[in-house]
Design an enzyme around this catalytic site. Structure first.
Site, PDB file in Angstrom:
ATOM      1  N   ASN A  50      46.083   6.649 -57.171  1.00  0.00           N
ATOM      2  CA  ASN A  50      45.471   7.964 -56.981  1.00  0.00           C
ATOM      3  C   ASN A  50      45.480   8.297 -55.486  1.00  0.00           C
ATOM      4  OD1 ASN A  50      43.749  10.141 -56.668  1.00  0.00           O
ATOM      5  ND2 ASN A  50      42.200   9.384 -58.090  1.00  0.00           N
ATOM      6  N   HIS A  60      47.283  16.168 -61.363  1.00  0.00           N
ATOM      7  CA  HIS A  60      46.754  15.181 -60.412  1.00  0.00           C
ATOM      8  C   HIS A  60      46.838  13.808 -61.069  1.00  0.00           C
ATOM      9  CE1 HIS A  60      44.315  12.878 -57.831  1.00  0.00           C
ATOM     10  NE2 HIS A  60      43.222  12.905 -58.581  1.00  0.00           N
ATOM     11  N   CYS A  95      40.326  15.938 -54.733  1.00  0.00           N
ATOM     12  CA  CYS A  95      41.693  15.759 -55.242  1.00  0.00           C
ATOM     13  C   CYS A  95      42.325  17.090 -55.620  1.00  0.00           C
ATOM     14  CB  CYS A  95      41.682  14.842 -56.456  1.00  0.00           C
ATOM     15  SG  CYS A  95      40.849  13.299 -56.147  1.00  0.00           S
TER      16      CYS A  95
HETATM   17  O1  UT7 Z   1      40.816  11.542 -58.442  1.00  0.00           O
HETATM   18  C1  UT7 Z   1      39.581  12.118 -58.673  1.00  0.00           C
HETATM   19  C2  UT7 Z   1      39.233  12.082 -60.081  1.00  0.00           C
HETATM   20  N1  UT7 Z   1      39.030  10.710 -60.509  1.00  0.00           N
HETATM   21  C3  UT7 Z   1      39.183  10.412 -61.785  1.00  0.00           C
HETATM   22  O2  UT7 Z   1      39.584  11.255 -62.546  1.00  0.00           O
HETATM   23  C4  UT7 Z   1      38.813   9.050 -62.272  1.00  0.00           C
HETATM   24  C5  UT7 Z   1      38.221   9.151 -63.644  1.00  0.00           C
HETATM   25  N2  UT7 Z   1      37.751   7.865 -64.159  1.00  0.00           N
HETATM   26  C6  UT7 Z   1      38.579   6.878 -64.527  1.00  0.00           C
HETATM   27  O3  UT7 Z   1      39.783   7.001 -64.386  1.00  0.00           O
HETATM   28  C7  UT7 Z   1      37.992   5.671 -65.216  1.00  0.00           C
HETATM   29  O4  UT7 Z   1      36.647   5.910 -65.509  1.00  0.00           O
HETATM   30  C8  UT7 Z   1      38.137   4.366 -64.356  1.00  0.00           C
HETATM   31  C9  UT7 Z   1      39.576   3.928 -64.294  1.00  0.00           C
HETATM   32  C10 UT7 Z   1      37.591   4.584 -62.971  1.00  0.00           C
HETATM   33  C11 UT7 Z   1      37.342   3.253 -65.017  1.00  0.00           C
HETATM   34  O5  UT7 Z   1      37.804   3.061 -66.345  1.00  0.00           O
HETATM   35  P1  UT7 Z   1      36.785   2.934 -67.561  1.00  0.00           P
HETATM   36  O6  UT7 Z   1      37.556   2.651 -68.760  1.00  0.00           O
HETATM   37  O7  UT7 Z   1      35.910   4.151 -67.526  1.00  0.00           O
HETATM   38  O8  UT7 Z   1      35.977   1.634 -67.152  1.00  0.00           O
HETATM   39  P2  UT7 Z   1      34.414   1.471 -66.957  1.00  0.00           P
HETATM   40  O9  UT7 Z   1      34.002   1.997 -65.620  1.00  0.00           O
HETATM   41  O10 UT7 Z   1      33.726   1.978 -68.183  1.00  0.00           O
HETATM   42  O11 UT7 Z   1      34.298  -0.105 -66.933  1.00  0.00           O
HETATM   43  C12 UT7 Z   1      34.606  -0.885 -68.085  1.00  0.00           C
HETATM   44  C13 UT7 Z   1      34.482  -2.342 -67.735  1.00  0.00           C
HETATM   45  C14 UT7 Z   1      33.158  -2.703 -67.043  1.00  0.00           C
HETATM   46  O12 UT7 Z   1      32.785  -3.971 -67.493  1.00  0.00           O
HETATM   47  P3  UT7 Z   1      31.646  -4.113 -68.623  1.00  0.00           P
HETATM   48  O13 UT7 Z   1      30.415  -3.450 -68.069  1.00  0.00           O
HETATM   49  O14 UT7 Z   1      32.192  -3.392 -69.824  1.00  0.00           O
HETATM   50  O15 UT7 Z   1      31.508  -5.569 -68.798  1.00  0.00           O
HETATM   51  C15 UT7 Z   1      33.533  -2.789 -65.575  1.00  0.00           C
HETATM   52  O16 UT7 Z   1      32.696  -3.654 -64.849  1.00  0.00           O
HETATM   53  O17 UT7 Z   1      35.520  -2.701 -66.805  1.00  0.00           O
HETATM   54  C16 UT7 Z   1      34.937  -3.361 -65.662  1.00  0.00           C
HETATM   55  N3  UT7 Z   1      35.760  -3.064 -64.486  1.00  0.00           N
HETATM   56  C17 UT7 Z   1      36.787  -3.827 -64.120  1.00  0.00           C
HETATM   57  N4  UT7 Z   1      37.306  -4.941 -64.649  1.00  0.00           N
HETATM   58  C18 UT7 Z   1      38.381  -5.471 -64.021  1.00  0.00           C
HETATM   59  C19 UT7 Z   1      35.639  -2.012 -63.663  1.00  0.00           C
HETATM   60  N5  UT7 Z   1      36.594  -2.085 -62.716  1.00  0.00           N
HETATM   61  C20 UT7 Z   1      37.313  -3.203 -62.993  1.00  0.00           C
HETATM   62  C21 UT7 Z   1      38.429  -3.800 -62.379  1.00  0.00           C
HETATM   63  N6  UT7 Z   1      38.932  -4.903 -62.932  1.00  0.00           N
HETATM   64  N7  UT7 Z   1      39.021  -3.264 -61.293  1.00  0.00           N
END
Ligand code: UT7
Length: 389
Positions: free
Chosen positions: A284, A254, A114
C-alpha cells in the site's frame, strides 16, 4: 478556450530496495502466508537513506514531463498529494518546483490520505477546465517507511514507498475527465491516523515513548468503509459520465488490500481483467498507489487510446474519490467533435450545468438567508407568545 483536461504524460518511481514478506518474518511475528492471503502483498519497496518524498517526486515527475514533451519551465501548476512530506512546513510541492526547474509554476501539497492523488487530479482538472492553466503536474508520493511502527505487525507489513506522476493538459476535444465523485466522512477521522507530533499531541518525550508519532489504523473499520465506498463511487462516476460499467476498459483502484478490490469487483460485476491489481509488488503506497498502478497498466498494454478508465481511491479522513477518464494521450486533432459518441459529448456539459445549478442555489441561499433572519425571529417570538396564551 480549451475546456477539457486530458492526461498527456506519466511516470513512476519506486526505490530499489525490496522488502519481502520473508524478510518481515525475520523481523516480527508474522508470516508470508498471513500477509499474502489477508492482503495480496508479496513485497514492498523501501526508500534508501537520503531518498525522500521530494526526491521520489522528482524522479516520477521528470518522466511524466519528458513523455508530455513539456519543459519544466513551461509547467503552470504543481500539486503533490502526500501524507509523508519531507517537512510539515514548507509544502514539499515547493521543493519539487524548485528542484525541477519549474520556476514559473505555483505549487502546493494536498493531503487527503490514500485518496490524495484522485483529489489532486480532480483539483488540477478544475484549473484547466476554467482556463486558468493550460497544464498541471499532478504527483502522488509516499515515504511511508519512515511513518510506520516497525514493531507493529498490524500496520508495518502493509505499507511501502513510491511515487507516480501525470501531466494534465488542456484540450479542445471532448476527452479527458468525464466526471468525478469526491467524498469525506470525518466522523471516522481516528480510524487511520498519525496521532502524535502535531496540534493535539505536540512533540514530547512522552509522545515518542508512547509511539504516537507512528501511523495507527483500525484495519477492520477501514476495511468495512472501503468495501462499501469503492463500488459506490465507481458506479456514480460511470452513471454521471453517461456510460455503463461495460463501457469501462479498466478500473484502477487504490491498492490497499486485494480482498477489498475483489469484493468491489464482484459488486460491480466486472471480470478480473477489468480491475487493475499490482499490490503484490509495492504494498500500500497510499497517495502513490493509483498513479503507480496506472503506469503499470499502461506498460502492460491494458489501456488503449479511446478507452474509458476509472480511478478510485479511499483512505484516511475518511475520504474517497473516483474520476472517469476518456483516455486520449495524443491530441485527437483529426477527429471532428461530431464523430464522438453523443453521451460523451454530453457528459461534461451536463456535469458543468449541474455544478452551475448547485452554485446558483448556494449563492441564492446565502443572499436570501440574511433577509429571512428577521422573519425567523418574528415567527419564533409569535410561537412563544401563542404557547404562553
Ligand atoms: O490505504 C488506506 C486504506 N486502508 C485500508 O483499506 C486497509 C483496510 N484494512 C485491511 O486491509 C485489513 O483490515 C488488514 C489487512 C489491515 C487486517 O486484516 P484483517 O483480516 O482485518 O485482520 P485483523 O486485523 O482482523 O486481524 C486478524 C488476526 C488477529 O489475530 P487474532 O486476534 O484473530 O488472534 C491479528 O492479531 O490477525 C492477526 N494479525 C497478524 N498475524 C500475522 C494482524 N496482523 C498480523 C500480521 N501477521 N502481520
Amino acid at each position: 478556450m480549451s475546456k477539457y483536461a486530458r492526461i498527456t504524460g506519466w511516470g513512476k518511481y519506486v526505490p530499489e530496495r525490496r522488502l519481502t514478506n520473508f524478510d518481515l518474518e525475520k523481523m516480527i511475528d508474522t508470516s508470508d502466508e498471513w500477509i499474502r492471503t489477508r492482503t495480496g502483498i508479496r513485497e514492498r519497496r523501501i526508500a534508501a537513506p537520503g531518498e525522500t518524498c521530494c526526491s521520489m517526486s522528482l524522479a516520477s515527475a521528470r518522466q511524466a514531463l519528458a513523455m508530455a514533451h513539456l519543459p519544466p519551465s513551461d509547467v503552470e501548476l504543481i500539486i503533490v498529494a502526500t501524507s509523508t512530506p519531507d517537512y510539515l512546513v514548507p509544502a514539499v510541492a515547493s521543493m519539487v518546483q524548485d528542484r525541477l526547474g519549474a520556476g514559473n509554476a505555483p505549487a502546493f501539497s494536498l493531503q487527503a490520505g490514500c485518496t490524495g492523488w484522485v483529489y489532486a487530479l480532480v483539483t488540477a482538472s478544475q484549473f484547466i477546465q476554467t482556463g486558468a492553466y493550460r497544464n498541471v503536474l499532478v504527483i502522488g508520493t509516499e515515504h511511508l517507511s519512515v511513518g510506520v511502527d516497525w514493531t507493529d505487525r498490524a500496520t508495518c507489513v502493509l505499507f511501502g514507498d513510491g511515487s507516480g506522476a501525470v501531466v494534465l493538459e488542456a484540450s479542445d476535444q471532448p476527452t479527458g475527465l468525464l466526471s468525478f465523485d469526491l467524498g469525506s466522512d470525518g466522523s471516522d477521522y481516528d480510524a487511520l491516523i498519525f496521532p502524535g507530533c502535531a496540534g493535539v499531541h505536540p512533540p514530547s518525550h512522552d509522545v515518542i515513548n508512547q509511539r504516537l508519532h507512528y501511523l495507527r489504523m483500525d484495519g477492520r473499520r477501514v476495511f468495512k468503509f472501503a468495501s462499501r465506498v469503492l463500488a459506490d463511487s465507481v458506479r456514480k462516476v460511470v452513471i454521471d459520465s453517461g456510460l455503463t460499467i461495460d463501457d469501462i476498459a479498466l478500473i484502477i483502484p487504490h491498492q490497499a488490500n486485494d480482498r477489498i478490490i475483489e469484493l468491489a469487483r464482484r459488486r460491480l460485476k466486472v471480470p478480473p481483467e477489468k480491475m487493475m491489481v499490482n499490490i503484490d509488488r509495492y504494498g500500500n503506497t497510499s497517495a502513490a498507489s493509483i498513479p503507480l498502478a496506472l503506469v503499470d497498466a499502461l506498460d502492460e498494454g491494458r489501456i488503449q487510446p479511446g478507452d474509458r478508465v476509472v480511478f478510485v481511491g479511499f483512505g484516511a479522513g475518511l475520504t474517497w474519490a473516483a474520476a472517469a477518464f476518456h483516455w486520449e494521450p495524443q491530441e485527437p486533432m483529426s477527429i471532428p467533435v461530431l464523430d464522438w459518441p453523443v453521451r460523451e459529448r454530453l457528459a461534461q456539459p451536463v456535469a458543468r450545468a449541474r455544478t452551475a445549478l448547485w452554485s446558483a442555489r448556494i449563492s441564492l441561499a446565502t443572499k436570501v438567508e440574511p433577509l429571512l433572519l428577521p422573519l425567523y425571529g418574528f415567527a419564533a417570538g409569535y410561537r412563544k407568545r401563542r404557547k404562553k396564551e
